[in-house]
Design a protein around this motif. Structure first.
Motif, PDB file in Angstrom:
ATOM      1  N   ALA A 568       0.827  -1.201   0.000  1.00 21.87           N
ATOM      2  CA  ALA A 568       0.000   0.000   0.000  1.00 21.87           C
ATOM      3  C   ALA A 568       0.862   1.252   0.000  1.00 21.87           C
ATOM      4  N   MET A 569       1.957   1.219   0.744  1.00 25.57           N
ATOM      5  CA  MET A 569       2.847   2.376   0.757  1.00 25.57           C
ATOM      6  C   MET A 569       3.546   2.533  -0.589  1.00 25.57           C
ATOM      7  N   GLU A 570       3.925   1.414  -1.222  1.00 29.07           N
ATOM      8  CA  GLU A 570       4.554   1.513  -2.541  1.00 29.07           C
ATOM      9  C   GLU A 570       3.574   2.077  -3.569  1.00 29.07           C
ATOM     10  N   LEU A 571       2.318   1.642  -3.514  1.00 27.57           N
ATOM     11  CA  LEU A 571       1.320   2.183  -4.438  1.00 27.57           C
ATOM     12  C   LEU A 571       1.179   3.691  -4.253  1.00 27.57           C
ATOM     13  N   THR A 572       1.308   4.141  -3.013  1.00 28.04           N
ATOM     14  CA  THR A 572       1.233   5.581  -2.752  1.00 28.04           C
ATOM     15  C   THR A 572       2.427   6.306  -3.352  1.00 28.04           C
ATOM     16  N   PHE A 573       3.581   5.652  -3.387  1.00 32.13           N
ATOM     17  CA  PHE A 573       4.744   6.270  -4.040  1.00 32.13           C
ATOM     18  C   PHE A 573       4.429   6.595  -5.497  1.00 32.13           C
ATOM     19  N   TYR A 574       3.883   5.626  -6.220  1.00 26.91           N
ATOM     20  CA  TYR A 574       3.577   5.890  -7.631  1.00 26.91           C
ATOM     21  C   TYR A 574       2.605   7.058  -7.769  1.00 26.91           C
ATOM     22  N   GLN A 575       1.574   7.092  -6.899  1.00 25.24           N
ATOM     23  CA  GLN A 575       0.612   8.191  -6.942  1.00 25.24           C
ATOM     24  C   GLN A 575       1.298   9.517  -6.638  1.00 25.24           C
ATOM     25  N   ALA A 576       2.251   9.505  -5.692  1.00 22.89           N
ATOM     26  CA  ALA A 576       2.925  10.740  -5.297  1.00 22.89           C
ATOM     27  C   ALA A 576       3.869  11.260  -6.369  1.00 22.89           C
ATOM     28  N   THR A 577       4.247  10.408  -7.322  1.00 19.04           N
ATOM     29  CA  THR A 577       5.040  10.915  -8.453  1.00 19.04           C
ATOM     30  C   THR A 577       4.147  11.506  -9.535  1.00 19.04           C
ATOM     31  N   ALA A 578       2.827  11.315  -9.376  1.00 10.20           N
ATOM     32  CA  ALA A 578       1.872  11.835 -10.367  1.00 10.20           C
ATOM     33  C   ALA A 578       1.097  13.035  -9.858  1.00 10.20           C
ATOM     34  N   VAL A 579       0.889  13.104  -8.531  1.00 10.77           N
ATOM     35  CA  VAL A 579       0.108  14.186  -7.935  1.00 10.77           C
ATOM     36  C   VAL A 579       0.804  14.654  -6.662  1.00 10.77           C
ATOM     37  N   ALA A 580       1.038  15.955  -6.561  1.00 14.37           N
ATOM     38  CA  ALA A 580       1.665  16.523  -5.375  1.00 14.37           C
ATOM     39  C   ALA A 580       0.671  16.548  -4.224  1.00 14.37           C
ATOM     40  N   THR A 581       1.150  16.845  -3.017  1.00 16.10           N
ATOM     41  CA  THR A 581       0.264  16.855  -1.850  1.00 16.10           C
ATOM     42  C   THR A 581      -0.848  17.878  -1.972  1.00 16.10           C
ATOM     43  N   ASN A 582      -0.584  18.953  -2.719  1.00 14.29           N
ATOM     44  CA  ASN A 582      -1.619  19.978  -2.888  1.00 14.29           C
ATOM     45  C   ASN A 582      -2.557  19.694  -4.054  1.00 14.29           C
ATOM     46  N   GLY A 583      -2.384  18.535  -4.717  1.00 20.67           N
ATOM     47  CA  GLY A 583      -3.252  18.156  -5.811  1.00 20.67           C
ATOM     48  C   GLY A 583      -2.737  18.506  -7.186  1.00 20.67           C
ATOM     49  N   THR A 584      -1.567  19.143  -7.278  1.00 17.42           N
ATOM     50  CA  THR A 584      -1.003  19.518  -8.567  1.00 17.42           C
ATOM     51  C   THR A 584      -0.508  18.278  -9.301  1.00 17.42           C
ATOM     52  N   VAL A 585      -0.823  18.179 -10.578  1.00 14.71           N
ATOM     53  CA  VAL A 585      -0.379  17.047 -11.381  1.00 14.71           C
ATOM     54  C   VAL A 585       1.106  17.194 -11.705  1.00 14.71           C
ATOM     55  N   ILE A 586       1.859  16.063 -11.596  1.00 11.89           N
ATOM     56  CA  ILE A 586       3.302  16.041 -11.840  1.00 11.89           C
ATOM     57  C   ILE A 586       3.582  15.216 -13.078  1.00 11.89           C
ATOM     58  N   THR A 587       4.469  15.696 -13.913  1.00  9.81           N
ATOM     59  CA  THR A 587       4.926  14.908 -15.063  1.00  9.81           C
ATOM     60  C   THR A 587       6.443  15.012 -15.170  1.00  9.81           C
ATOM     61  N   PRO A 588       7.138  13.970 -15.632  1.00 12.50           N
ATOM     62  CA  PRO A 588       6.563  12.641 -15.888  1.00 12.50           C
ATOM     63  C   PRO A 588       6.385  11.873 -14.586  1.00 12.50           C
ATOM     64  N   SER A 589       5.419  11.004 -14.528  1.00 18.79           N
ATOM     65  CA  SER A 589       5.188  10.191 -13.340  1.00 18.79           C
ATOM     66  C   SER A 589       5.798   8.806 -13.546  1.00 18.79           C
ATOM     67  N   LEU A 590       5.889   8.061 -12.465  1.00 22.97           N
ATOM     68  CA  LEU A 590       6.464   6.721 -12.496  1.00 22.97           C
ATOM     69  C   LEU A 590       5.370   5.697 -12.217  1.00 22.97           C
ATOM     70  N   THR A 591       5.500   4.528 -12.835  1.00 25.73           N
ATOM     71  CA  THR A 591       4.487   3.480 -12.708  1.00 25.73           C
ATOM     72  C   THR A 591       5.158   2.123 -12.533  1.00 25.73           C
ATOM     73  N   PRO A 592       4.402   1.127 -12.081  1.00 25.90           N
ATOM     74  CA  PRO A 592       4.977  -0.222 -12.004  1.00 25.90           C
ATOM     75  C   PRO A 592       5.394  -0.736 -13.373  1.00 25.90           C
ATOM     76  N   ARG A 593       6.364  -1.637 -13.358  1.00 23.61           N
ATOM     77  CA  ARG A 593       6.864  -2.340 -14.540  1.00 23.61           C
ATOM     78  C   ARG A 593       7.554  -1.434 -15.555  1.00 23.61           C
ATOM     79  N   MET A 594       8.114  -0.334 -15.073  1.00 26.33           N
ATOM     80  CA  MET A 594       8.937   0.483 -15.958  1.00 26.33           C
ATOM     81  C   MET A 594      10.416   0.376 -15.578  1.00 26.33           C
ATOM     82  N   ASN A 595      10.738  -0.590 -14.683  1.00 26.44           N
ATOM     83  CA  ASN A 595      12.123  -0.855 -14.271  1.00 26.44           C
ATOM     84  C   ASN A 595      12.819   0.434 -13.867  1.00 26.44           C
TER      85      ASN A 595
END
Length: 795
Positions: A568-595
């Motif tokens: 669950a904490m790892e899944l939150t990491f991926y989300q945190a690379t896509a959305v900042a704590t204030n809700g701002t969208v971040i790019t590029p984001s990281l996802t599973p299976r991208m090594n």
């Protein structure tokens, strides 16, 4: 050592021309085609001695010039007068080089396997090339002496006394059967040269390796006193002089025929793997330039720890290391000593009716139903379990958002976390709520599904900051409980009087002066640990609440529950690379299976946000996984209730295995990762049975493959996909954390290494075989059936 002896030497050795025994036995493994079988031939000749008795008189194969395939075979003929055509010039050498020396055998009619001939268990003798290099053929003959032969006997003695026909020699071979019986050899003529061996030795042939022949072979060892025992690959003996292969045809520099034993030598390309037995000897080829190998034993037992011993021969130290290091941490932190170890969850009770006792004086206390408002006073039972005496704390509602209610204990130490930090920087309750709302909730519920809503507050999770958590840590604790959830809170109060009947996470309070047990907790520490614990415990709440209130299933086994919580904490990491704590969208984001490699985190636009996301949500898992890599034999993913460092290592292994399993499930089935997590959480079974139901395979097999992947993934090119970890390049990322921490052990030739392996644990044992050499690996264990052993070529 061997000393050459001419056929007409003064010692007067003469071999009779009329054999006293002839035997031919065809043995085909049950259910196999004819070409999988062999014709075992042996013949016994009388031996006469004049002059002086001879001990260890041995007849070595002689590859005379002109013999087919440069073997000891002089002639090969089919059945005379039959319909088959003679062997062609191409068939003759091919068949001659495929003929191997063997022990004299008959057939065990019940097992349909070779059975050693009584009194001839020691007939076959093997030698090294150096043993025969100085030997010459009789005058007038050219060719080479082969390093195998057959020793003579006088009854049970190897000393042939002077006299006529005072001894015998039995020569034995095995010939591959052909597709049609008419093409089998009928007459085979071989050439041998007599020598005398000053050393008494006995060879455990491939036939002697068979379990049904071990007692007879061991009796022959006993008759000889203390002979040198020579073994081939496949032997289960822990000691002996190993012959990885023996030349049976061709020159020493380029053999065209070899006797290999029960297991063929391991010859791998870089990145290749092979499985070897856990109760036998195997050989590793060094190739043209030498080869580094890693041996990875794995304890398949889910019952208890097991021990295993590995001994190598003719090996040297590896030439290098595959660990990746970095001179600076490049913005990543190595990991805090204060971890979110919610140890209380390891002993949670299963849902069951509870009868209150007067001694406990439990009174019903549940969270208020409905959505609270800021400023409301809420009383919470902070004691664990259903029957413990209650420990009530009253707190004030500070924040109410769509999916979260934040409450602070009115009894917390002064100077705690502010609602909003007037100096900015985010070390406040508002920052925690923002992280939960924009990162934790969407990540964890998006992967696991929604928790139940026992308190009917609009599916909001309560974050309760209370010094009752601080009180659980003894004075001076270095590894502290910073937050936890309790499965009892999912139960109705009618069956668990201690339940708060709601989705609640208990979090440590800031304590600037160490008011509680003298443990200082700075505001920044309390905030960061709360964010990490909230991600983990939301995963646990979803798992527990759905089992208690939806499926009615037993609570998940601790090893799998903990692993899923860390996921669950790892899944939150991926989300945190896509959305900042204030809700701002971040790019590029990281996802599973991208090594993910180190540069994915530390370079490019918004790198600082990705590094922050890693240090908040991914690094705690990398920290506990480090503990596993530093002692891979001390813990495995499947565990019961380890303590201390093994507890961290076991948790790290469980998280990492589940990440591997999810990746393998997605790549092999085409299903989504969400379907993998939700299937585990909504199952009515637990533990390994739960996992097997989802993956449709024996989970121990996947655990075994994972154990290999923990070392070989991204080590070199050419690794099989089954041993890959496609979400993370751990060697690269750990390069930003001080280096890949896998603890390897270098095997010293001739020195046994015995280790205890916990359930589903492994180890990384390194060795090297020099160029154009062969090294031996002998593996033994009191419980070999509980181990698999994988060999990986690293260089």
């Amino acid at each position: 050592m061997l000393t050459g002896q001419a056929l007409t030497s003064p010692s007067g050795v003469t071999v009779g021309t009329a054999p006293t025994v002839r035997s031919s036995t065809d043995i085909i493994p049950p259910g196999q085609p004819r070409t999988a079988g062999f014709r075992y031939l042996h013949v016994t000749f009388p031996v006469s001695i004049t002059g002086a008795a001879v001990t260890n008189l041995t007849f070595l194969g002689a590859a005379l010039t002109g013999n087919p395939g440069d073997s000891a075979v002089l002639t090969l003929e089919k059945y005379p007068g039959g319909t088959a055509t003679p062997y062609t010039s191409a068939e003759l050498p091919a068949l001659a080089t495929a003929i191997d020396p063997s022990s004299p055998v008959t057939q065990d009619v019940f097992a349909q396997t070779p059975a050693l001939v009584s009194g001839e268990e020691d007939a076959l003798q093997l030698y090294s090339e150096s043993d025969v290099s100085g030997l010459t053929l009789p005058t007038g003959q050219t060719g080479s002496v082969l390093p195998y032969g057959f020793v003579s006997h006088a009854g049970t003695s190897r000393t042939i006394p002077v006299g006529t026909n005072t001894g015998t020699v039995t020569l034995a071979i095995k010939v591959p059967l052909q597709a049609q019986a008419k093409d089998d050899p009928y007459t085979v003529t071989l050439t041998f040269v007599p020598v005398q061996d000053s050393e008494t030795s006995i060879t455990e042939s491939p036939e002697a390796q068979l379990p049904s022949n071990q007692a007879a072979f061991q009796a022959a060892v006993g008759r000889l006193g203390a002979p040198v025992i020579k073994t081939l690959p496949g032997s289960t003996r822990a000691s002996g002089s190993l012959f990885c292969s023996v030349r049976t045809a061709g020159p020493a520099s380029a053999p065209t025929g070899t006797l290999l034993g029960g297991i063929a030598p391991i010859d791998l390309a870089v990145g290749g793997t092979a499985r070897i037995p856990a109760n036998a000897t195997s050989c590793l080829n060094g190739g043209a330039s030498g080869a580094d190998y890693v041996i990875l034993p794995f304890n398949t037992s889910t019952a208890s720890s097991r021990s295993l011993t590995v001994t190598t021969s003719n090996t040297v130290a590896p030439v290098g290391t595959l660990s990746v290091g970095a001179s600076s941490p490049t913005g990543l932190s190595v990991g805090e000593s204060v971890l979110n170890a919610a140890s209380s969850s390891w002993t949670l009770p299963s849902p069951s009716p509870v009868t209150p006792t007067s001694a406990h004086q439990i009174r019903p206390q549940v969270l208020p139903s409905g959505t609270p408002t800021v400023g409301d006073q809420v009383t919470v039972n902070t004691a664990s379990g259903c029957t413990a005496p209650p420990e009530f704390r009253t707190g004030t509602v500070r924040f109410v958002r769509q999916n979260v209610v934040l409450i602070s204990d009115n009894a917390n130490p002064a100077g705690g976390i502010p609602d909003v930090n007037p100096q900015g920087g985010g070390n406040d309750y508002q920052g925690i709520v923002n992280s939960f709302t924009n990162q934790i909730w969407p990540a964890v519920t998006g992967g696991f599904g929604l928790p139940t809503d026992a308190d009917n507050n609009g599916n909001r999770v309560v974050l309760f900051f209370t010094s009752a958590v601080n009180a659980r840590n003894a004075p001076g604790s270095t590894t502290r409980i910073t937050g936890f959830s309790d499965a009892r809170d999912a139960q109705p109060i009618t069956s668990c009087l201690g339940s708060n009947e709601g989705e609640i996470i208990y979090l440590q309070a800031a304590d600037l002066t160490g008011t509680v047990n003298s443990n200082v907790v700075p505001v920044a520490t309390a905030v960061s640990s709360a964010i990490q614990a909230s991600a983990r415990e939301l995963g646990r709440i979803i798992n527990n609440s759905r089992r208690v209130r939806v499926t009615g299933a037993p609570l998940e086994e601790p090893w799998l529950l903990e692993g899923l919580s860390d996921i669950a904490m790892e899944l939150t990491f991926y989300q945190a690379t896509a959305v900042a704590t204030n809700g701002t969208v971040i790019t590029p984001s990281l996802t599973p299976r991208m090594n993910i490699v180190l540069s994915n985190l530390t370079t490019g636009s918004n790198a600082s946000l990705r590094v922050a996301a890693f240090n908040t949500y991914a690094n705690p898992n990398f920290t506990i996984y480090r503990a596993f890599l530093q002692g891979p034999n001390t813990a495995g993913p499947y565990w019961t209730n380890p303590t201390g460092t093994p507890a961290l290592a076991a948790r790290g292994a469980a998280w990492n295995f589940l990440r591997y399993a999810a990746d393998r499930y997605v790549t092999t089935t085409g299903q989504t990762e969400v379907s993998f997590w939700t299937a585990l959480i909504n199952s009515t079974t637990t533990g390994l049975a739960n996992l097997q139901g989802v993956i449709g395979a024996d989970p121990v097999t996947w655990l075994n493959d994972w154990a290999v992947a923990t070392y070989v993934d991204d080590a070199v090119a050419g690794v099989a996909p089954i041993f890959s970890a496609p979400s993370w390049n751990y060697r690269s990322v750990y390069g930003g954390l001080g280096g890949f921490p896998a603890a390897t052990r270098t095997l010293t030739s001739g020195a046994p290494l015995t280790l205890a392996y916990e359930k589903t644990a492994t180890s990384y044992l390194r060795t090297r075989v020099n160029a154009n050499q062969q090294g031996g690996v002998t593996v033994s264990s009191p419980t070999p059936a509980d181990f698999t052993v994988t060999v990986f070529r690293a260089r």
